[in-house]
Design an enzyme around this catalytic site. Structure first.
Site, PDB file in Angstrom:
ATOM      1  N   ASN A 273     -16.637 -12.716 116.898  1.00 44.91           N
ATOM      2  CA  ASN A 273     -17.060 -11.659 117.802  1.00 44.91           C
ATOM      3  C   ASN A 273     -18.431 -11.125 117.398  1.00 44.91           C
ATOM      4  O   ASN A 273     -18.933 -11.417 116.303  1.00 44.91           O
ATOM      5  CB  ASN A 273     -16.054 -10.509 117.783  1.00 44.91           C
ATOM      6  CG  ASN A 273     -14.724 -10.882 118.394  1.00 44.91           C
ATOM      7  OD1 ASN A 273     -14.680 -11.474 119.463  1.00 44.91           O
ATOM      8  ND2 ASN A 273     -13.633 -10.533 117.723  1.00 44.91           N
TER       9      ASN A 273
ATOM     10  N   CYS B 277     -11.364 -18.121 122.620  1.00 41.17           N
ATOM     11  CA  CYS B 277     -12.291 -17.598 123.626  1.00 41.17           C
ATOM     12  C   CYS B 277     -12.340 -18.585 124.782  1.00 41.17           C
ATOM     13  O   CYS B 277     -12.781 -19.732 124.612  1.00 41.17           O
ATOM     14  CB  CYS B 277     -13.674 -17.405 123.026  1.00 41.17           C
ATOM     15  SG  CYS B 277     -14.887 -16.763 124.198  1.00 41.17           S
ATOM     16  N   GLY B 278     -11.886 -18.157 125.951  1.00 38.81           N
ATOM     17  CA  GLY B 278     -11.790 -19.055 127.098  1.00 38.81           C
ATOM     18  C   GLY B 278     -13.136 -19.460 127.672  1.00 38.81           C
ATOM     19  O   GLY B 278     -13.335 -20.605 128.078  1.00 38.81           O
ATOM     20  N   ASN B 279     -14.102 -18.526 127.735  1.00 42.51           N
ATOM     21  CA  ASN B 279     -15.446 -18.893 128.159  1.00 42.51           C
ATOM     22  C   ASN B 279     -16.143 -19.681 127.061  1.00 42.51           C
ATOM     23  O   ASN B 279     -16.870 -20.640 127.327  1.00 42.51           O
ATOM     24  CB  ASN B 279     -16.263 -17.645 128.507  1.00 42.51           C
ATOM     25  CG  ASN B 279     -15.838 -17.017 129.815  1.00 42.51           C
ATOM     26  OD1 ASN B 279     -15.552 -17.706 130.787  1.00 42.51           O
ATOM     27  ND2 ASN B 279     -15.793 -15.698 129.846  1.00 42.51           N
TER      28      ASN B 279
ATOM     29  N   ASN C 186      -7.939  -7.152 123.659  1.00 47.93           N
ATOM     30  CA  ASN C 186      -8.868  -7.041 124.773  1.00 47.93           C
ATOM     31  C   ASN C 186      -8.156  -6.285 125.886  1.00 47.93           C
ATOM     32  O   ASN C 186      -6.952  -6.463 126.099  1.00 47.93           O
ATOM     33  CB  ASN C 186      -9.282  -8.422 125.279  1.00 47.93           C
ATOM     34  CG  ASN C 186     -10.033  -9.222 124.228  1.00 47.93           C
ATOM     35  OD1 ASN C 186     -10.539  -8.673 123.261  1.00 47.93           O
ATOM     36  ND2 ASN C 186     -10.094 -10.520 124.418  1.00 47.93           N
TER      37      ASN C 186
ATOM     38  N   GLU D  47     -13.868  -6.057 125.485  1.00 48.82           N
ATOM     39  CA  GLU D  47     -13.465  -7.064 124.505  1.00 48.82           C
ATOM     40  C   GLU D  47     -13.389  -6.482 123.104  1.00 48.82           C
ATOM     41  O   GLU D  47     -14.303  -5.771 122.655  1.00 48.82           O
ATOM     42  CB  GLU D  47     -14.453  -8.241 124.509  1.00 48.82           C
ATOM     43  CG  GLU D  47     -14.119  -9.313 125.504  1.00 48.82           C
ATOM     44  CD  GLU D  47     -14.739 -10.643 125.118  1.00 48.82           C
ATOM     45  OE1 GLU D  47     -14.343 -11.206 124.080  1.00 48.82           O
ATOM     46  OE2 GLU D  47     -15.614 -11.112 125.858  1.00 48.82           O
ATOM     47  N   ARG D  48     -12.331  -6.811 122.428  1.00 52.27           N
ATOM     48  CA  ARG D  48     -12.136  -6.443 121.026  1.00 52.27           C
ATOM     49  C   ARG D  48     -13.305  -6.962 120.183  1.00 52.27           C
ATOM     50  O   ARG D  48     -13.647  -8.123 120.224  1.00 52.27           O
ATOM     51  CB  ARG D  48     -10.822  -7.067 120.560  1.00 52.27           C
ATOM     52  CG  ARG D  48     -10.460  -6.905 119.116  1.00 52.27           C
ATOM     53  CD  ARG D  48      -9.196  -7.690 118.791  1.00 52.27           C
ATOM     54  NE  ARG D  48      -9.305  -9.107 119.108  1.00 52.27           N
ATOM     55  CZ  ARG D  48      -8.454 -10.050 118.702  1.00 52.27           C
ATOM     56  NH1 ARG D  48      -7.401  -9.711 117.979  1.00 52.27           N
ATOM     57  NH2 ARG D  48      -8.615 -11.297 119.032  1.00 52.27           N
TER      58      ARG D  48
ATOM     59  N   CYS E  71     -14.607 -12.450 130.458  1.00 51.42           N
ATOM     60  CA  CYS E  71     -13.754 -12.805 129.317  1.00 51.42           C
ATOM     61  C   CYS E  71     -12.756 -13.838 129.823  1.00 51.42           C
ATOM     62  O   CYS E  71     -11.907 -13.520 130.658  1.00 51.42           O
ATOM     63  CB  CYS E  71     -13.030 -11.575 128.768  1.00 51.42           C
ATOM     64  SG  CYS E  71     -11.788 -11.951 127.505  1.00 51.42           S
ATOM     65  N   GLY E  72     -12.881 -15.071 129.344  1.00 56.48           N
ATOM     66  CA  GLY E  72     -12.068 -16.156 129.884  1.00 56.48           C
ATOM     67  C   GLY E  72     -10.581 -15.968 129.665  1.00 56.48           C
ATOM     68  O   GLY E  72      -9.780 -16.074 130.607  1.00 56.48           O
ATOM     69  N   THR E  73     -10.189 -15.681 128.432  1.00 55.00           N
ATOM     70  CA  THR E  73      -8.768 -15.468 128.179  1.00 55.00           C
ATOM     71  C   THR E  73      -8.285 -14.201 128.886  1.00 55.00           C
ATOM     72  O   THR E  73      -7.131 -14.117 129.314  1.00 55.00           O
ATOM     73  CB  THR E  73      -8.477 -15.380 126.676  1.00 55.00           C
ATOM     74  OG1 THR E  73      -9.317 -14.383 126.072  1.00 55.00           O
ATOM     75  CG2 THR E  73      -8.704 -16.726 125.985  1.00 55.00           C
TER      76      THR E  73
END
Length: 299
Positions: free
Chosen positions: A86, A95-97, A204, A228-229, A237-239
């Site tokens: 992060n 991280c999805g993105n 998040n 986001e954390r 944020c993807g996830t």
């Protein structure tokens, strides 16, 4: 003398990253160095860093959990490991993105081939599969877990606290439903929302508004903002997008669709649920862009 390292700047729907190639794991980036790289005034500027390292090298990682994740990646045949940090330097599970940007970097630099067969990538949340898609790349985030108890969320501009649904998609999320777009726009996410009880690993926090109609031609549609954390508010944020779609699907009941379109400030992402070897997985698709490359001296 400061150490000079190569980097590439990339983003997925505005969720941006400093990609650092370190195939053999020779770099030792501390939290402060990561924070400086991600600083938007004194560094390159990003929501996080993606270190590109071989899974075998990551087995020498900094903690037992990471070493175990890297060992599992090696066993599964995943050559590369996404070491995601992060913006404050803290380590995160997934991280999805970021994983789409990671796959794009591997493909564009010739380190891996994505077109012929699915690409396996090691993460702290397990081995993930990435393929090409109409939107760019699609990542199989695996299974998810809905926690039984709501979390009360307080945020600036929200008026009164709202209940949030806790969903784990490899990393923790709290999803809060809002009644309309005005509430979504009124949120002040310059300050971290407060959660009660506070999740042990943090989370998040996604704020979502359903479209009207919610479902059109079999595809659900929602809008979202996210805190986001370890970062703050991000354009995407993807996830979190996956968690938000799963939460609205959970609230909508059995008739809810398995395909979703999620609008974030940085663009639009696709989410779908698919059975994989008997288990229901959530998959995230969207663009991944590499912006520029250079070298930077580590502080």
């Amino acid at each position: 003398m400061p150490q000079t390292v190569a980097f590439t700047k990339g983003h997925g729907t505005g969720n941006d990253f400093v990609v650092i190639p370190d195939p053999d794991g020779v770099l030792e980036l501390n939290d402060d160095q990561v924070a400086v790289l991600c600083d938007r005034r004194f560094g390159i500027g990003a929501d996080g860093t993606l270190r590109v390292i071989r899974s075998a090298a990551m087995e020498r990682g900094e903690d037992a959990g990471t070493r175990a994740s890297a060992g599992a990646a090696v066993a599964a045949g995943a050559e590369w490991f996404m070491d995601y940090r992060n913006a404050d330097g803290s380590r995160a599970e997934m991280c999805g993105n970021g994983i789409r940007v990671f796959a794009r970097y591997l493909a564009d630099t010739g380190l891996a081939v994505v077109d012929e067969q699915p690409l396996l990538i090691g993460t702290r949340a397990g081995v993930k599969t990435v393929t090409r898609s109409d939107l760019g790349f699609e990542a199989d985030l695996g299974t998810w877990r809905v926690e039984p108890d709501d979390v009360l969320v307080r945020a600036r501009g929200l008026g009164v606290p709202r209940p949030g649904l806790a969903i784990d998609v490899g990393n923790p999320h709290i999803v809060v439903a809002l009644s309309n777009a005005d509430e979504l726009e009124a949120l002040d996410l310059t300050a971290r929302p407060q959660m009660q009880p506070e999740p042990p690993r943090g989370a998040n926090i996604e704020f979502v508004v359903p479209s009207d109609p919610l479902v059109r031609e079999g595809v659900g549609s929602i809008r979202m903002r996210v805190f986001e954390r370890g970062v703050g508010e991000t354009l995407s944020c993807g996830t979190g997008v996956a968690a938000a779609a799963l939460a609205v699907r959970h609230w909508a009941g059995q008739a809810a669709p398995d395909r979703w379109s999620v609008e974030v400030p940085g663009g639009t992402l696709g989410v779908r649920m698919l059975r994989v070897r008997g288990d229901l997985h959530v998959l995230l698709s969207g663009p991944a862009t590499l912006v520029y490359s250079g070298e930077v001296a580590l502080a």
